[in-house]
Design an enzyme around this catalytic site. Structure first.
Site, PDB file in Angstrom:
ATOM      1  N   GLU A  15       4.212  11.868  -9.678  1.00 23.59           N
ATOM      2  CA  GLU A  15       4.207  10.432 -10.281  1.00 23.59           C
ATOM      3  C   GLU A  15       4.096  10.396 -11.838  1.00 23.59           C
ATOM      4  OE1 GLU A  15       1.811   8.098  -7.400  1.00 23.59           O
ATOM      5  OE2 GLU A  15       3.335   8.567  -5.892  1.00 23.59           O
ATOM      6  N   GLU A  49      10.015  10.490   0.217  1.00 22.08           N
ATOM      7  CA  GLU A  49       8.826   9.781   0.892  1.00 22.08           C
ATOM      8  C   GLU A  49       9.628   8.409   1.510  1.00 22.08           C
ATOM      9  OE1 GLU A  49       5.636   9.109  -1.535  1.00 22.08           O
ATOM     10  OE2 GLU A  49       5.692  11.231  -2.095  1.00 22.08           O
TER      11      GLU A  49
HETATM   12  O1  G3I Z   1      -9.658  10.300   5.928  1.00 19.08           O
HETATM   13  C1  G3I Z   1     -10.301   9.105   5.370  1.00 19.08           C
HETATM   14  C2  G3I Z   1     -11.014   8.754   6.604  1.00 19.08           C
HETATM   15  O2  G3I Z   1     -12.064   9.541   6.924  1.00 19.08           O
HETATM   16  C3  G3I Z   1     -11.625   7.168   6.080  1.00 19.08           C
HETATM   17  O3  G3I Z   1     -12.431   6.730   7.369  1.00 19.08           O
HETATM   18  C4  G3I Z   1     -10.685   6.391   5.772  1.00 19.08           C
HETATM   19  C5  G3I Z   1     -11.235   5.120   5.292  1.00 19.08           C
HETATM   20  O4  G3I Z   1     -10.606   4.664   4.197  1.00 19.08           O
HETATM   21  O5  G3I Z   1     -10.077   7.234   4.576  1.00 19.08           O
HETATM   22  C6  G3I Z   1      -9.319   8.187   4.970  1.00 19.08           C
HETATM   23  O6  G3I Z   1      -8.643   9.020   3.790  1.00 19.08           O
HETATM   24  C7  G3I Z   1      -7.357   8.192   3.527  1.00 19.08           C
HETATM   25  C8  G3I Z   1      -6.421   8.742   3.402  1.00 19.08           C
HETATM   26  O7  G3I Z   1      -5.356   8.397   3.150  1.00 19.08           O
HETATM   27  C9  G3I Z   1      -5.981   9.386   5.049  1.00 19.08           C
HETATM   28  O8  G3I Z   1      -5.798   8.351   5.725  1.00 19.08           O
HETATM   29  C10 G3I Z   1      -7.614   7.615   2.108  1.00 19.08           C
HETATM   30  O9  G3I Z   1      -8.580   6.469   2.112  1.00 19.08           O
HETATM   31  C11 G3I Z   1      -6.436   6.880   1.642  1.00 19.08           C
HETATM   32  O10 G3I Z   1      -6.552   6.415   0.204  1.00 19.08           O
HETATM   33  C12 G3I Z   1      -5.458   7.906   1.785  1.00 19.08           C
HETATM   34  O11 G3I Z   1      -4.278   7.203   1.276  1.00 19.08           O
HETATM   35  C13 G3I Z   1      -3.079   8.146   0.940  1.00 19.08           C
HETATM   36  C14 G3I Z   1      -2.367   7.717  -0.196  1.00 19.08           C
HETATM   37  O12 G3I Z   1      -1.323   8.545  -0.391  1.00 19.08           O
HETATM   38  C15 G3I Z   1      -3.562   8.389  -1.191  1.00 19.08           C
HETATM   39  O13 G3I Z   1      -3.730   9.695  -1.177  1.00 19.08           O
HETATM   40  C16 G3I Z   1      -1.949   7.730   2.182  1.00 19.08           C
HETATM   41  O14 G3I Z   1      -2.393   8.205   3.404  1.00 19.08           O
HETATM   42  C17 G3I Z   1      -0.597   8.457   1.728  1.00 19.08           C
HETATM   43  O15 G3I Z   1       0.405   7.921   2.747  1.00 19.08           O
HETATM   44  C18 G3I Z   1      -0.253   8.116   0.488  1.00 19.08           C
HETATM   45  O16 G3I Z   1       0.852   8.938   0.002  1.00 19.08           O
HETATM   46  C19 G3I Z   1       1.573   8.632  -1.183  1.00 19.08           C
HETATM   47  C20 G3I Z   1       2.127   9.808  -1.724  1.00 19.08           C
HETATM   48  O17 G3I Z   1       1.289  11.025  -1.726  1.00 19.08           O
HETATM   49  C21 G3I Z   1       2.490   9.869  -3.071  1.00 19.08           C
HETATM   50  N1  G3I Z   1       3.439   8.726  -3.128  1.00 19.08           N
HETATM   51  C22 G3I Z   1       3.196   7.370  -2.670  1.00 19.08           C
HETATM   52  C23 G3I Z   1       2.787   7.617  -1.243  1.00 19.08           C
HETATM   53  C24 G3I Z   1       2.142   6.069  -0.457  1.00 19.08           C
HETATM   54  O18 G3I Z   1       1.088   5.700  -1.245  1.00 19.08           O
END
Ligand code: G3I
Length: 575
Positions: free
Chosen positions: A336, A437
């Site tokens: 990004e 994605e």
């Molecule tokens: O694993 C922890 C869990 O232990 C905790 O209880 C919970 C509470 O918030 O958080 C969990 O982690 C989360 C993780 O996803 C797993 O679900 C993070 O907070 C959350 O910030 C994280 O979000 C991810 C995000 O990227 C940031 O990395 C999303 O799942 C994921 O779908 C999203 O993917 C991105 C791509 O990498 C890049 N492009 C956009 C796309 C969508 O935003």
């Protein structure tokens, strides 16, 4: 070849709507807003022989306002869609800046004489010394009478050259299914010629069954590293293996997951997931080495000095790309980076991406390195910026090999004319692309099914697209649960999930059965990929062969001599 060329031609030939679009008629710059040619509003314009194409560009100086810009207007047709582009080279930097951003802005006059302004694209990283692409696209309101296009840089002290401008109408797709079906046949299928010989054992009652076992075009999804390996999540896993051949770990390979505090090493989970998937024949993409958006950078990095950060980055390449060398054929490098520049700012190095590409390439020379970004096809603001970023890093010799187009769609209706146009725009870079994605956030499973179908037809029919990855499929593990293909504890496919499977495992897979006679030529037009062919006598398998259908087609002669009722398996890899 001619057939391929004709099939892939756009349906409408483009007509340039700007006067002196290439700035070569140097006498036309000094106009004003009434004469229909170029006009410098709140600035001075003179010809320059430092040009992108043709004989001249226009040099814009003495900008008295941040909106000072060379500009031209044209008369659009209401409800039609237009694409805008130009090349710009900035001549200086404002103090403290490593690059500047240019906005392409439209002033649209309606039938009541009032104007509204729309920003249609931002190219964020203009560096002196290089030509950059700016522009965007726009769907005109019904009552649009006149449109004026501006190319603006917020800092008025920045002077620039502009060249190779263009405004063209974007063609309308009247029937998406029929528009795409010819291209799908030409690009994705080829001929399988089969002849059965030496049929002295079984003179009649023979059938040939052709089964496609894998797809050349990549179909895949993001998976949760824990759920795809933990035996408690069998239904989640079954759905995945039933639909897909490619995977990407949604979060487990990200730097913040692998090293949440400096020195911590969380490689065990992603490693287990990668190994499990690979052992089942799944190909896995690497997402991502670095992430340019500050929000997703581990906090511990924000306190480091430039040299300590650079050291940590060297180690990161080893721990990610180097560690998984030979296992991950794709890596997203500086994720990004059209929308963020954390590492460039911290290191005061506008070309840090080039360094990242080179380091990653050294660590795993066979992995294809990607740029990967959002709003490239789902919105108008990042299409041209993404194209520009790709063109820039390629120009600097970086080993960029593929373009990753994320494709996150919100609940709004999707304009397929614009999605197709944006894909074509990015394809101008000349690299193959992956939809990395895909998701569509729509609570109505039926409209969601229709949208997924149309987008998949568009992507599958595009000559530059090599694969489509969904960004998850189950509402229990999806960043946007309404985008899911399956719901609930049983991971039950919804209307969208059923439609997607019908396309990728039904309509776009070849599974056929034909009665045959000795010496007869059987021709099957199949989707490219891996195949098993079985010859059956009265329903019993007497011979099995395997082959790969690619760009050269397959000629297969299956000799039955010596085949009794015991099946034989031969592997033939062709084309
Ligand atoms: O694993 C922890 C869990 O232990 C905790 O209880 C919970 C509470 O918030 O958080 C969990 O982690 C989360 C993780 O996803 C797993 O679900 C993070 O907070 C959350 O910030 C994280 O979000 C991810 C995000 O990227 C940031 O990395 C999303 O799942 C994921 O779908 C999203 O993917 C991105 C791509 O990498 C890049 N492009 C956009 C796309 C969508 O935003």
């Amino acid at each position: 070849m001619l057939v391929l060329w004709v099939t892939l031609l756009p349906t409408v030939l483009s007509v340039e709507l700007l006067k002196d679009a290439d700035f070569d008629s140097t006498s036309t710059y000094g106009g004003d807003e009434t004469d229909g040619g170029w006009w410098c509003v709140q600035c001075d314009a003179v010809p320059s022989t430092d040009k992108h194409t043709g004989s001249h560009s226009v040099k814009v100086t003495n900008r008295k306002q941040n909106w000072g810009s060379v500009t031209q207007s044209f008369k659009p047709q209401g409800d039609h869609k237009y694409s805008f582009r130009a090349y710009v080279k900035i001549l200086n930097l404002a103090q403290g800046k490593v690059y500047h951003s240019m906005e392409t802005l439209l002033e649209i006059k309606g039938s009541n004489g009032n104007s509204k302004y729309e920003q249609i694209g931002t190219t964020p990283h203009l560096r002196p010394g290089s030509w950059h692409i700016v522009g965007g696209d726009y769907h005109m309101p019904n009552d649009a009478q006149e449109v004026r296009v501006y190319f603006q840089i917020s800092e008025p002290q920045v002077n620039y050259l502009l060249d190779t401008a263009s405004v063209e109408e974007i063609p309308h797709i009247t029937d998406l299914k029929s528009d795409t079906s010819g291209r799908i046949d030409t690009l994705r299928k080829n001929n399988i010629n089969i002849k059965v010989t030496n049929n002295n054992v079984n003179p009649s009652g023979l059938t040939v069954e052709v089964h496609q076992t894998s797809s050349e075009f990549g179909w895949g999804s993001a998976v949760d590293a824990n759920d795809i390996t933990d035996s408690q999540h069998k239904k989640y896993q079954d759905y995945f293996y039933d639909n897909f051949e490619w995977a990407v770990l949604e979060n487990a390979l990200k730097w913040y997951s692998m090293e949440p505090s400096q020195g911590q090493d969380n490689v065990a989970l992603p490693e287990k997931a990668v190994d499990t998937l690979r052992s089942k024949g799944i190909t896995v993409r690497g997402h991502n080495i670095f992430w340019a958006v500050a929000q997703w950078v581990p906090n511990w990095q924000k306190q480091l000095s430039a040299s300590a950060l650079k050291q940590a980055m060297v180690k990161r390449v080893t721990d990610s790309v180097g560690h998984f060398k030979g296992k991950l054929p794709h890596w997203d490098v500086n994720n990004e980076n059209v929308h963020g520049d954390f590492y460039a700012q911290q290191l005061h190095d506008p070309d840090i991406s080039i360094w990242m590409f080179n380091e990653a390439h050294k660590a795993a020379p066979n992995s294809l390195l990607f740029l990967n970004d959002y709003n490239v096809v789902s919105q108008n603001d990042a299409t041209v910026a993404f194209e520009d970023e790709a063109q820039y890093v390629l120009g600097k010799g970086a080993p960029l090999k593929r373009l990753g187009i994320q494709s996150h769609f919100n609940g709004q209706p999707i304009d397929y004319d614009l999605v197709k146009h944006r894909l074509d725009e990015v394809a101008r870079v000349g690299l193959k692309m992956w939809i990395t994605e895909l998701d569509i956030d729509d609570w109505n499973e039926n409209t969601k099914a229709d949208k997924y179908e149309s987008l998949l037809r568009l992507y599958f029919s595009h000559p530059s697209v090599e694969g489509v990855m969904f960004w998850g499929y189950w509402d229990g593990r999806h960043w946007r649960p309404n985008a899911a293909l399956a719901n609930g504890q049983n991971v039950t496919p919804n209307a969208a999930g059923r439609r997607v499977k019908q396309l990728i495992k039904g309509e776009w897979r070849t599974n056929e059965s034909h009665p045959v006679r000795e010496g007869q030529n059987l021709r099957v037009r199949g989707f490219k990929g891996g195949y098993t062919v079985q010859v059956k006598h009265n329903g019993n398998i007497i011979k099995t062969e395997q082959f790969t259908l690619g760009d050269n087609g397959v000629d297969l002669t299956i000799s039955l001599s010596g085949s009794g009722s015991n099946p034989q398996v031969n592997n033939i890899l062709v084309g």
